[in-house]
Enzyme design. Structure first.
Site, PDB file in Angstrom:
ATOM      1  N   CYS A 192       6.375  10.868   0.265  1.00  0.00           N
ATOM      2  CA  CYS A 192       4.849  10.728   0.047  1.00  0.00           C
ATOM      3  C   CYS A 192       4.065  10.944   1.102  1.00  0.00           C
ATOM      4  O   CYS A 192       4.183   9.944   2.319  1.00  0.00           O
ATOM      5  CB  CYS A 192       4.590   9.204  -0.510  1.00  0.00           C
ATOM      6  SG  CYS A 192       2.841   8.945  -1.098  1.00  0.00           S
ATOM      7  N   CYS A 242      -2.874  13.880  -2.084  1.00  0.00           N
ATOM      8  CA  CYS A 242      -1.424  14.161  -2.138  1.00  0.00           C
ATOM      9  C   CYS A 242      -1.032  15.100  -0.785  1.00  0.00           C
ATOM     10  O   CYS A 242      -1.335  16.087  -1.057  1.00  0.00           O
ATOM     11  CB  CYS A 242      -0.804  14.629  -3.318  1.00  0.00           C
ATOM     12  SG  CYS A 242       1.037  14.991  -3.213  1.00  0.00           S
TER      13      CYS A 242
END
Length: 293
Positions: A224, A76
């Site tokens: 994202c 992430c």
């Protein structure tokens, strides 16, 4: 009893990607998927970043990453920038190294105040590495579509792994499609045995891409980071962009560089602290999944 009982947390965001950071380096107790879901019910997030004791010399911590549905993620990028911001605060350190399920990630202070850069490592393109359920020799565009065969709504995505699987559909207008409808169908398509992050992307010019993402395990997201990296790399593989591009996401902008030489992907962007708090042990009553994190 949960390892998160009474623990301090930081609610943050990386250009709109909702992040919760918890430092557990002094307490190597297991955190469960049920714990992660309990946190999401109290402090909504896209990713929960758990800093656990370092397992490798030269690393700051092992970072375990949960999505808000209790599933785990290998990477992430936006979350790692948030982690870096927290650990850089009050420190004169210029760089940090973390271990994740996807491998080692290096983070350092960005070119301007409030910006942070994460080395996301090298992308993978082999169908087994992404992974896909069947062989595709050319992952720049695979046979996958939504809609009628003779008039598909979305088709021929590029697929890339940035430590997690990504499928990028190239479109003229990223807002012309109901990603909330198509996202879960594509995320869970049988071609993706580990599910996938689904992105709609439009190439504006050789230095600029706009995009929206349905995030695996989290749903629609304002940003994202790993999807931005995957999209930039996929566009460069198609020779439609340069290797340094500006990515515009609903939550803000990122600069992505697919570095020559070692093929590592560098992501630069902001990270914000929204508030800090402490978890009430009552949140975790009934969180009885004992799978160790």
């Amino acid at each position: 009893m949960s390892a998160l009982d009474n623990r301090l947390f930081a609610k943050m965001n990386g250009i709109g990607n909702e992040i919760v950071v918890v430092d557990l380096r002094d307490q190597p107790a297991p955190v469960t998927p049920d714990d992660a879901r309990a946190v999401a019910a109290h402090v909504p997030y896209d990713q929960l970043m758990l800093l656990q004791p370092a397992r490798l010399p030269g690393t700051e911590a092992f970072v375990r990453i949960y999505n808000n549905d209790g599933s785990e993620s290998g990477a992430c990028g936006n979350g790692m920038r948030c982690v870096a911001r927290q650990l850089f605060a009050g420190s004169d350190q210029q760089g940090l190294t973390f271990e994740t399920r996807a491998g080692l990630l290096n983070c350092w202070r960005g070119p301007a105040e409030g910006l942070f850069t994460v080395d996301m490592g090298a992308p993978k393109f082999g169908w087994q590495d992404i992974p896909l359920a069947e062989e595709f020799r050319d992952t720049r565009g695979i046979e996958l579509q939504i809609g009628p065969i003779d008039a598909p709504i979305l088709h021929t995505p590029s697929v890339v792994s940035m430590g997690n699987p990504h499928a990028i559909f190239w479109v003229d207008d990223i807002h012309a499609y109901d990603l909330g409808q198509f996202g879960p169908l594509l995320e869970n398509h049988p071609i993706f045995p580990e599910r996938a992050n689904i992105t709609l992307a439009h190439i504006v010019d050789r230095q600029h891409i706009t995009m929206r993402t349905w995030e695996r395990g989290a749903g629609l997201t304002r940003a994202c980071g790993s999807a931005a990296c995957a999209t930039a790399v996929a566009a460069a593989r198609l020779r439609r962009t340069d290797r340094i591009v500006e990515m515009t996401l609903p939550g803000g902008k990122l600069t992505i560089e697919w570095r020559e030489g070692d093929d590592h992907v560098l992501m630069t962007g902001g990270a914000e602290l929204e508030f800090e708090g402490r978890f009430d042990p009552a949140l975790f009553v009934g969180a009885c999944d004992t799978t160790a994190a």
